[in-house]
Each structure stands twice: as structure tokens, then as C-alpha cells.
Write a protein that holds these residues in place. Sequence first.
Motif, mmCIF file in Angstrom:
data_model
loop_
_atom_site.group_PDB
_atom_site.id
_atom_site.type_symbol
_atom_site.label_atom_id
_atom_site.label_comp_id
_atom_site.label_asym_id
_atom_site.label_seq_id
_atom_site.Cartn_x
_atom_site.Cartn_y
_atom_site.Cartn_z
ATOM 1 N N PHE A 94 0.829 -1.203 0.000
ATOM 2 C CA PHE A 94 0.000 0.000 0.000
ATOM 3 C C PHE A 94 0.869 1.260 0.000
ATOM 4 O O PHE A 94 0.750 2.124 0.875
ATOM 5 C CB PHE A 94 -0.988 -0.003 1.176
ATOM 6 C CG PHE A 94 -1.859 -1.232 1.175
ATOM 7 C CD1 PHE A 94 -2.832 -1.387 0.205
ATOM 8 C CD2 PHE A 94 -1.666 -2.239 2.096
ATOM 9 C CE1 PHE A 94 -3.615 -2.542 0.170
ATOM 10 C CE2 PHE A 94 -2.434 -3.395 2.064
ATOM 11 C CZ PHE A 94 -3.422 -3.544 1.101
ATOM 12 N N ILE A 128 -4.820 3.421 5.671
ATOM 13 C CA ILE A 128 -4.708 1.978 5.858
ATOM 14 C C ILE A 128 -4.712 1.650 7.351
ATOM 15 O O ILE A 128 -3.929 2.202 8.117
ATOM 16 C CB ILE A 128 -3.408 1.442 5.199
ATOM 17 C CG1 ILE A 128 -3.441 1.668 3.678
ATOM 18 C CG2 ILE A 128 -3.177 -0.033 5.529
ATOM 19 C CD1 ILE A 128 -4.536 0.938 2.920
ATOM 20 N N ILE A 160 -5.665 -5.737 5.706
ATOM 21 C CA ILE A 160 -6.172 -4.420 6.061
ATOM 22 C C ILE A 160 -7.654 -4.496 6.423
ATOM 23 O O ILE A 160 -8.374 -5.387 5.982
ATOM 24 C CB ILE A 160 -5.965 -3.386 4.930
ATOM 25 C CG1 ILE A 160 -6.742 -3.770 3.656
ATOM 26 C CG2 ILE A 160 -4.491 -3.181 4.648
ATOM 27 C CD1 ILE A 160 -6.898 -2.616 2.687
#
Lengths: 321, 248
Positions: free
Chosen positions: A131, B17, B26
Motif C-alpha cells: 500500500f 490503511i 487491512i
Amino acid sequence: MLLYLEPSSNGLKRSSLELITAARAVAGGSTITGLVIGATEEQLAVAGEYGLQECIVITGTTPQQAGNSNVAKIIADTATELGTKTVLFAANSTGKDVAPRTAVRLQAAIIPDCVELHGTTGAIEAVRPVFAGKAFQRLSSTTPTTVFTLRPNVFTAKKSDAPVQTAVRSKTVTIGADVRTTVVTNTTLNQGSLDVAEADIVVSGGRGLKAPEHFNLVEDLANALGGAVGASRAVVDAGWRPHREQVGQTGKTVSPTMYVACGISGAVQHLAGMSSSKIIVAINKDKDAPIFKVADYGIVGDVFDVLPKLTAKISALTSHN
Amino acid sequence: MNILVCISLVPDTTSKIVVGADGKTINPQGVKFILNPYDEFAIEEGLQLKQKHGGTVTTVTVGPPTAKEILQRALAMGSDNAVLVNDSNCADSFAVASSIADLAKETSPDVIIFGRQSIDYDSLVLPGMVAEILGWPSVTMVSALTIEGTTVTAERDIDGGKESVTTTLPCVISAQKGLNEPRYPKLPDIMKAKSKPVAERTPSAAAARTAVVGMTLPDSKRLNKILGDSEADINELVRLLHEEAKVV
């Protein structure tokens, strides 16, 4: 352990020396073997200083001629012959291309873009950013052999306290009719200038520079520091700077000793490419810019005012020393 | 020419996140999921190849049922068919690659196109894995592509330069930004796409080869010494870089 090494003009690529350094920490007494396609003895001279015990030099082909599927086959075949449990690649454009194919050939797990390795070969757990660096994932492998690619510039290349004499042997490979891809031309665009991904110091500019002609301010500071010039996605998209200078999730990943962000707000895509730098310096006139949250040192000020002064002071200091 | 385009559903990069209760994935709550930006180039390239060579474009995603949304976007852009490999687990990249390879073995596309990377796990491994499972060539990071007959010529980005590569169909391609200019679907097409069928498949039986041990958020250990822009402040910065950080 088997390491895919790549030659450079003066020896081995820095990312290859990083692989040898990283391998020492997880080898646990097993042999560290390199595999390199077409290197000279002079190019391999440095490997022993980093602790590479053995190196297999492939002759009879080049990576360009063999294509990615044959390079993967050469590495996988060698790994099988050696009975290796761990195969390491640099997560550069070659490693990203060849490692997944090698893993499938070996029926092995692949853990890409690692920034930490823990344990010893056969039972390594690896940490990788996900991410855009907003999280880290720790992974283990469920297969006997595991392929890892290591993010360049994270595992600092250090010479071994116990240098060895690398045992070099060559292996001739004949590429038959099974050539799937052939590289016709190969151009390196940035000859002469320091590659941003290889540099110890990177000075990057962003939209705060307002126009491409103002990048001389960034170049001057980079020169004073002996570093390379980088750029944010915004200014690359605007055509101010070439794509090879782009730092970020979709550009280069850098982790130099010092990263100086000039007029860069610090969008998450940019942070993904530089947040593992050892020291981060930010210069931005917006005190709320996200780049300051990840900075070690910052100057809240106008790049047009601050950069010339900073460059002059650093030049004075470095010439004095 | 039959074209298979592989797309994925990813969190928008602006999403915050948060690690889920299992400590390994997540927490999807409050996260905005979008079509992976690079996959737009893959879809567009598929559509342009169809325009030139005829055939069909099939778009596939391996993911949860909510990923139908991005398949509908591909349909609105002009994809002929859409396939959801219903896999809420997506255990690892090998499992996903196996699901795509299974579909390719049944449908025999001439070319499989991916986006260069998905912006969630940034692994960049799927094109090479799928190609190797199928025994096909692969060209990744493609910024220019020409197909004449079964001959493929592709330009790809490498560190510090470009490479021109030739290969033959069938092959796997991953699309770099700049390969084309993705079209925006028109509103009527978006509306029509909502009623188009999305075929569903079960994932491959292939077992995952990696296991997640844990997921953590980065701990910021930055010094955060933020100064002003006075002459004295700039002097202090130089002093800190020289004496404290010892980088100058």
C-alpha cells in the motif's frame, strides 16, 4: 543460496553487492553461490571481499540473446543442481522480469521487493512494503525453495570482515530453438549522469520549482552535495524532467544516505519511493505539507530563496574540508 | 485476435490503511476501492488491438464479488465479456496467477494484457508467473506495442533506458503508462454495462505458496526538526547535516 548477479562497467552492480551482503546475514553456514552471465575475472574480483564463496559464470549467451524465459531456466536449473533453498535477485528491472518466471520453474514461492530478511536459509521470513509504504507485510514461504527479490539501496553493501577467494567456474549454455523473446536494441539514456537509484545523495524537485528552467537550483545543490537529481511525478508528467529521474511508487525507489525534497508536497506516491532514505530533508513553503511529517530536517521557506543560500553554504563547507 | 485483459480492485492511494483484527490484512472499512490505474492502459490496449485485428476482448479479475464494479467499467469502455473469479481470499500471487492461467488454458487467448503493477501489493509478479505457467513468452513494462501476424514488437522500460523486444503470439504483456491514452466510458455505455452479464468462476485449486505472518504500520522515527528560513536557520540546518547527521 544462489544469487543472480549482474556485471557493471567496473565490477558488479551495487545491487549485486547488496545481495551478497544480505546473503551473509541469512546463510547460516550454507554456501553463498553467485550466478552471473558473461563476467570477466576482473569484474568478479570484488565479490570475494563481500564474502561470495562460489560463482558460476555462464558463457555462450547473453541475457539479451537468451531472453527472460531462458535466463529464468538457466537460474532455475542451476538452483536445482545445487539443491539451493534460497534464490536472491535485486528488485530492479531485470529481477522483476526474471524472478517470477524462475519461481514458477522451481515450484517455489516468490516474495518480491523485500526490505528485511529474518531467519536463515530454508526458513526465511521477509518484510516488504505494501500500500505504497503505508504498511509492511511479513511473509513466510510454504515451499522448500523460495525466491526473494531485494529492494535496491535498502541492504547496504558492506565488505565482509572475513573476505574469501571466490571459487569461479564457468558453465557453457547453448540456447537452442527455444528463444521466446529477443532483445533487438538496448539503449541506456542517462549515460554520464548519476542514476538516481544508485546515488548516495538525491536532491529532488517538485512543482514548487514552478517551471522547468528553475531546476538549475536543484541541480546546483545536487552538484554541491555530489548527488543525483530526482523529480516528483507531477513535474515528470508535466514534461519538465525525464521519466528516469522520477522518484515514487511508479518511478524509481531510492533510499540514499540523504534525500532532499525541494518544493515537493509529499504525496503518498512520492513517499513510497523515498521513505526508506536514511536522512530526509524537506524544503517547502507550506508548513503543513505532508513531506515535513517524514522529514528529519526541514526548512519552511521558499525554494527560490532557500536553495541558493543552502547551496552556497554547503559549497563553502565542503571546499573548506 | 482473442484478448484477455486482467484487472484488479485496489484501495485508492488516498485511503488510510488500518490493520484488521487478524493482524494480517487491512481493515476494508472506510477504504475506497478503485480500478487499479495501470489496468486502464491494459484495457485500452486490448480494445485498440481488437479495433485493428478484430476478435473479442475479455476482462477478468480475481477478487471478491464487489470487484464486479471494475468489470462493469471495463464493459463500459468496450470490453465484450467479463469474468469474475470469485475469490475473496486471494491467498497469494501464485494462487491468483493459477486462476488466470486456468482461464487462459480453457479460452486460449492470443494475448494476455496486465497493467504494469497493481498499486496495493506492488508485486509485479503476475505477468511473468502466468506466462511461465502457460509456457508463453512475456514482455513487461511495455510502452509501445505492434503486432503483425504473430510477430510482436514491443518497447519496454528498463532501468535507465529502453529495450526493444520481439516475440511471437501467444504472449503476455504488461502495460506501462504511456502505452496509450485510456478512453473515458460514455454515460450511456456505463448505464448499459450495468445490465451486461458477468460470468463467475471458482478460483484455481492451486495452493498458496506464501503465508502472511503479520502486517504492521510503519513507525516514524524521524527527527522532525523543522526550522524557519532565516539565515540563522539555514546555517543551523547545515550544521545539523554536518555534525549531527554527518551526511555533509
